[in-house]
Design a protein around this motif. Structure first.
Motif, PDB file in Angstrom:
ATOM      1  N   ASN A 129       0.824  -1.205   0.000  1.00 36.29           N
ATOM      2  CA  ASN A 129       0.000   0.000   0.000  1.00 36.29           C
ATOM      3  C   ASN A 129       0.856   1.252   0.000  1.00 36.29           C
ATOM      4  O   ASN A 129       0.525   2.246  -0.643  1.00 36.29           O
ATOM      5  N   LEU A 130       1.956   1.152   0.757  1.00 40.14           N
ATOM      6  CA  LEU A 130       2.857   2.295   0.845  1.00 40.14           C
ATOM      7  C   LEU A 130       3.449   2.603  -0.538  1.00 40.14           C
ATOM      8  O   LEU A 130       3.528   3.763  -0.953  1.00 40.14           O
ATOM      9  N   ARG A 182       2.138   1.833  -3.426  1.00 41.34           N
ATOM     10  CA  ARG A 182       1.054   2.374  -4.278  1.00 41.34           C
ATOM     11  C   ARG A 182       0.841   3.851  -3.998  1.00 41.34           C
ATOM     12  O   ARG A 182       0.703   4.668  -4.911  1.00 41.34           O
ATOM     13  N   ALA A 183       0.816   4.182  -2.717  1.00 44.51           N
ATOM     14  CA  ALA A 183       0.618   5.585  -2.345  1.00 44.51           C
ATOM     15  C   ALA A 183       1.773   6.443  -2.839  1.00 44.51           C
ATOM     16  O   ALA A 183       1.580   7.541  -3.355  1.00 44.51           O
ATOM     17  N   GLU A 241       1.622   6.993  -6.592  1.00 42.51           N
ATOM     18  CA  GLU A 241       0.625   8.008  -6.951  1.00 42.51           C
ATOM     19  C   GLU A 241       1.154   9.407  -6.624  1.00 42.51           C
ATOM     20  O   GLU A 241       0.972  10.347  -7.387  1.00 42.51           O
ATOM     21  N   ARG A 242       1.829   9.504  -5.471  1.00 41.94           N
ATOM     22  CA  ARG A 242       2.393  10.794  -5.064  1.00 41.94           C
ATOM     23  C   ARG A 242       3.454  11.248  -6.070  1.00 41.94           C
ATOM     24  O   ARG A 242       3.524  12.397  -6.462  1.00 41.94           O
ATOM     25  N   ALA A 288       1.962  12.383  -9.300  1.00 40.24           N
ATOM     26  CA  ALA A 288       1.192  13.618  -9.174  1.00 40.24           C
ATOM     27  C   ALA A 288       2.075  14.839  -8.975  1.00 40.24           C
ATOM     28  O   ALA A 288       1.584  15.962  -8.973  1.00 40.24           O
ATOM     29  N   ARG A 289       3.371  14.627  -8.833  1.00 42.52           N
ATOM     30  CA  ARG A 289       4.259  15.771  -8.598  1.00 42.52           C
ATOM     31  C   ARG A 289       4.352  16.640  -9.854  1.00 42.52           C
ATOM     32  O   ARG A 289       4.486  16.120 -10.961  1.00 42.52           O
ATOM     33  N   ASP A 349      10.208  16.324  -0.107  1.00 38.90           N
ATOM     34  CA  ASP A 349       9.488  15.632   0.965  1.00 38.90           C
ATOM     35  C   ASP A 349      10.140  15.873   2.324  1.00 38.90           C
ATOM     36  O   ASP A 349       9.453  16.042   3.331  1.00 38.90           O
ATOM     37  N   ASN A 383       5.281  13.377   8.104  1.00 34.65           N
ATOM     38  CA  ASN A 383       3.888  12.915   8.047  1.00 34.65           C
ATOM     39  C   ASN A 383       3.807  11.415   7.853  1.00 34.65           C
ATOM     40  O   ASN A 383       3.031  10.716   8.500  1.00 34.65           O
ATOM     41  N   LEU A 384       4.627  10.958   6.928  1.00 33.40           N
ATOM     42  CA  LEU A 384       4.607   9.534   6.601  1.00 33.40           C
ATOM     43  C   LEU A 384       5.123   8.699   7.772  1.00 33.40           C
ATOM     44  O   LEU A 384       4.592   7.628   8.072  1.00 33.40           O
ATOM     45  N   LEU A 385       6.151   9.216   8.443  1.00 30.82           N
ATOM     46  CA  LEU A 385       6.728   8.463   9.566  1.00 30.82           C
ATOM     47  C   LEU A 385       5.782   8.420  10.762  1.00 30.82           C
ATOM     48  O   LEU A 385       5.886   7.519  11.596  1.00 30.82           O
ATOM     49  N   TRP A 423       2.816   7.764  10.404  1.00 33.82           N
ATOM     50  CA  TRP A 423       1.975   6.627  10.040  1.00 33.82           C
ATOM     51  C   TRP A 423       2.770   5.333  10.017  1.00 33.82           C
ATOM     52  O   TRP A 423       2.268   4.282  10.385  1.00 33.82           O
ATOM     53  N   ARG A 424       3.973   5.423   9.528  1.00 34.35           N
ATOM     54  CA  ARG A 424       4.837   4.236   9.403  1.00 34.35           C
ATOM     55  C   ARG A 424       6.175   4.532  10.063  1.00 34.35           C
ATOM     56  O   ARG A 424       7.106   4.935   9.374  1.00 34.35           O
TER      57      ARG A 424
END
Lengths: 334, 336
Positions: free
Chosen positions: B2-3, B5-6, B9-10, B13-14, B142, B150-152, B154-155
């Motif tokens: 999932n990470l 995939r996210a 997409e990120r 989208a840049r 980033d 932000n990501l850390l 979460w993970r």
């Protein structure tokens, strides 16, 4: 009640070429129990954000022990990260992404159902603006988005660092209501803020930090009570005469043009009776209670005094903290 | 998963990535349009004239070779304008890699077999630049914007998060590079078919072009990993750009000058650009100015060769070391 956050003896020093060595946190302790809405107060640079970052594994402490939801941090933080929602300072988002996309990507990365995105946007009042790019958002809206990202996980513990930053009065009120509703739903909230009145309104417990050390902690009412000097404002027809009467009776009095302030009297009857016996009639007798702001400023104001840790809730002392009786400690400060 | 995939997409989208893809498409379109505009399908007359010219050129070469042999044997005196190599085999048409063909004598005709290699090098150069810049900005922005923090939250597994980012970058870039090169070469092959000539694509044409392509893709990935690693170490996109600029000015230009003044032997072997060229072209032949000094009499060959293997070792070693350093530093760094 079980401990949700335990910090003992946390120490962190930063070394930079420009500023040299700077002690950010110096033997800090904190205890947040389940169900609390816990305020975390301290002046700028007192170590609040460093503490939160260390707790969340973003900063490596030099010493100390931290536990979040029973897991040692940072070693076992990944085991409980899914139950902790957090915003630290003002998080930045990609300006070209919409709020919806920002949250959806976070949900995807964290394995949270993307259906939560609409729910949290609704919770923070951004549902109608969710498809707008973040670059068009005001500071307050970005702050709401940050809170929404913290809520995505449906957390048991919510850590909010200055969530009211940039919010207008209505936004602050909404944030207060949101925090309350989360607390009622059983979420433990740790709230760091400079808006002391907000903390006093929302929080049931508080920890105050100064120069990287805890200087007060406990239930808000008890912290305030610890600083209560039992002062009363008295209005009479002739304040000068009333001051002389009370002074002769051995009370500590300060006379102002239109009122008196009597200090150190627990029972207001003492004042009214003393004045009444001398034919001075009381028009108004109002207790002057300390608020969190005055306590905060007394404890941290100017950083000029050496902060003395004090415990007011009878909780067992943590490592490295000197626990003093409130009155004694106030006398020390005085 | 999932990470990843996210992150994919990120990445897609840049804005910067989208801009570079648009630039690639624009460069592609301009090249295709100008090629189409400047090429035509040769008429039978043009073709037979070109074939005759090519045959004539080959005949001339054979005659020169034959004359060389006879002069060396002593059966013919050398003329004033005769070119005589040490070994006549050097001008033996049978040993020449590519004999003149009709394509060489066709004016205004796009010949795919002749142009494919330089076109591929252009694409590789663009994708390498693209990879480096995207790799650096992807992590640099980033780190700078708090996206990583932000990501850390979460993970909270730093190596996994950084590895997911790097893996996503390299995977995405590989996919884009494969698609872009297939579309690019395919389009020019079609132009050759429809409005020019395909040319001689037999023999080792495709294997040779394939080898350049594979080495080019590897270079694109190495450049992306390098940009990613340096930006991670420097916490900012500009750290990667600054490092490259500083390297080029200080080492490739400055140090080369110092080496020349100090008469250091084989200075090119200290330059990354030599290994880059060796890797991309298979091997590079370099000349050592100091090898044939005044004290040496007779024939002196001051050249030396760097092969693609030494190029691979140096480029892979450097990138691997920087990526390892980036992971080590990121694992311990305070994110403030």
């Amino acid at each position: 009640m079980s401990a949700v956050i335990e910090i003992a003896g946390l120490r962190k020093t930063f070394h930079t070429l420009r500023h040299g060595r700077r002690v950010a946190v110096d033997g800090f302790d904190m205890l947040v129990e389940a169900g609390q809405v816990h305020g975390f107060l301290g002046p700028n640079g007192s170590g609040k954000t460093t503490t939160l970052r260390a707790l969340l594994g973003l900063v490596r402490p030099d010493a100390g022990r931290m536990r979040v939801l029973g897991a040692d941090s940072p070693e076992h933080l990944p085991d409980v990260a899914g139950r902790v929602g957090a915003i630290v300072e003002s998080p930045q988002f990609f300006a070209n992404f919409t709020a919806h996309r920002t949250l959806r990507l976070l949900a995807l990365a964290g394995g949270v159902p993307t259906a939560r995105v609409d729910e949290v946007l609704e919770q923070v009042g951004l549902r109608d603006r969710g498809d707008e790019r973040v670059k068009g958002y005001s500071l307050g809206m970005k702050q709401r988005l940050a809170v929404a990202s913290a809520l995505l996980k449906n957390p048991e513990l919510l850590i909010l660092d200055e969530p009211a930053n940039g919010l207008d009065p209505a936004g602050i009120r909404e944030m207060r209501d949101l925090t309350r509703s989360l607390a009622e739903a059983g979420v433990t909230v740790l709230l760091s803020s400079h808006i002391l009145a907000e903390i006093q309104l929302i929080c049931d417990h508080v920890t105050i930090v100064s120069r990287g050390r805890r200087v007060a902690y406990g239930p808000v009412e008890e912290v305030l009570a610890g600083f209560d000097q039992h002062q009363w404002r008295v209005r009479v027809a002739d304040p000068e005469q009333a001051g002389q009467v009370l002074g002769r009776a051995g009370l500590s009095v300060a006379v102002a043009p239109d009122h008196l302030v009597v200090t150190g009297v627990e029972d207001p009857e003492t004042i009214s009776r003393t004045l009444g016996e001398q034919g001075v009639w009381v028009r108004e007798l109002v207790p002057l209670r300390p608020d969190l702001e005055s306590v905060f400023l007394e404890l941290t104001g100017g950083h000029e005094h050496v902060a003395v840790p004090r415990q007011v809730d009878g909780a067992p002392p943590s490592d490295g903290v000197i626990d003093l009786d409130v009155r004694e400690s106030r006398e020390v400060d005085a | 998963m999932n990470l990843v995939r996210a992150e994919l997409e990120r990445l897609a989208a840049r804005r910067f990535v989208q801009l570079m893809v648009v630039l690639l498409a624009a460069a592609f379109a301009v090249t295709v349009v100008t090629t189409l505009a400047g090429s035509h399908r040769p008429s039978p007359a043009e073709l037979s004239r070109a074939q005759a010219q090519a045959a004539e050129n080959v005949r001339q070469m054979e005659m020169t070779y034959d004359r060389c042999l006879r002069i060396r044997e002593g059966s013919l005196p050398p003329g004033e304008n005769d070119y005589l190599p040490r070994d006549c085999a050097q001008i033996d048409p049978a040993q020449i890699e590519e004999l003149p063909s009709a394509a060489d004598y066709l004016s205004g005709v796009f010949v795919f077999a002749k142009e494919a290699e330089p076109l591929l090098y252009f694409l590789i150069a663009f994708l390498t630049l693209f990879g480096f810049l995207v790799g650096a900005s992807y992590i640099g922005a980033d780190l700078n914007s708090g996206g990583v923090v932000n990501l850390l939250l979460w993970r909270p597994r730093r190596p996994a998060v950084l590895a997911a980012k790097l893996g996503t970058l390299l995977g995405g870039l590989l996919g884009l590079s494969v698609l872009a090169s297939a579309a690019y070469l395919g389009a020019f092959w079609l132009i050759g078919q429809a409005s020019g000539l395909v040319g001689r694509t037999g023999g080792d044409f495709w294997p040779s072009l394939g080898a350049i392509w594979v080495r080019g893709l590897m270079l694109v990935l190495l450049a992306a990993a390098l940009g990613f690693a340096v930006a991670t170490l420097g916490r900012h996109t500009s750290a990667a750009l600054g490092t490259v600029a500083a390297y080029v000015v200080v080492w490739e230009l400055g140090a080369r000058l110092v080496f020349q003044m100090l008469e250091v032997g084989r200075p090119d072997r200290f330059m990354l650009s030599s290994y880059l060229a060796a890797w991309l072209s298979g091997e590079v032949r370099l000349w050592d100015n100091n090898a044939c000094g005044p004290g040496i009499s007779g024939y002196c060959d001051g050249s030396y060769t760097l092969t693609w293997t030494s190029g691979l070792v140096v480029l892979l070693g450097l990138t691997g070391a920087l990526v390892a350093a980036a992971f080590t530093v990121f694992r311990r760094r305070d994110l403030i």
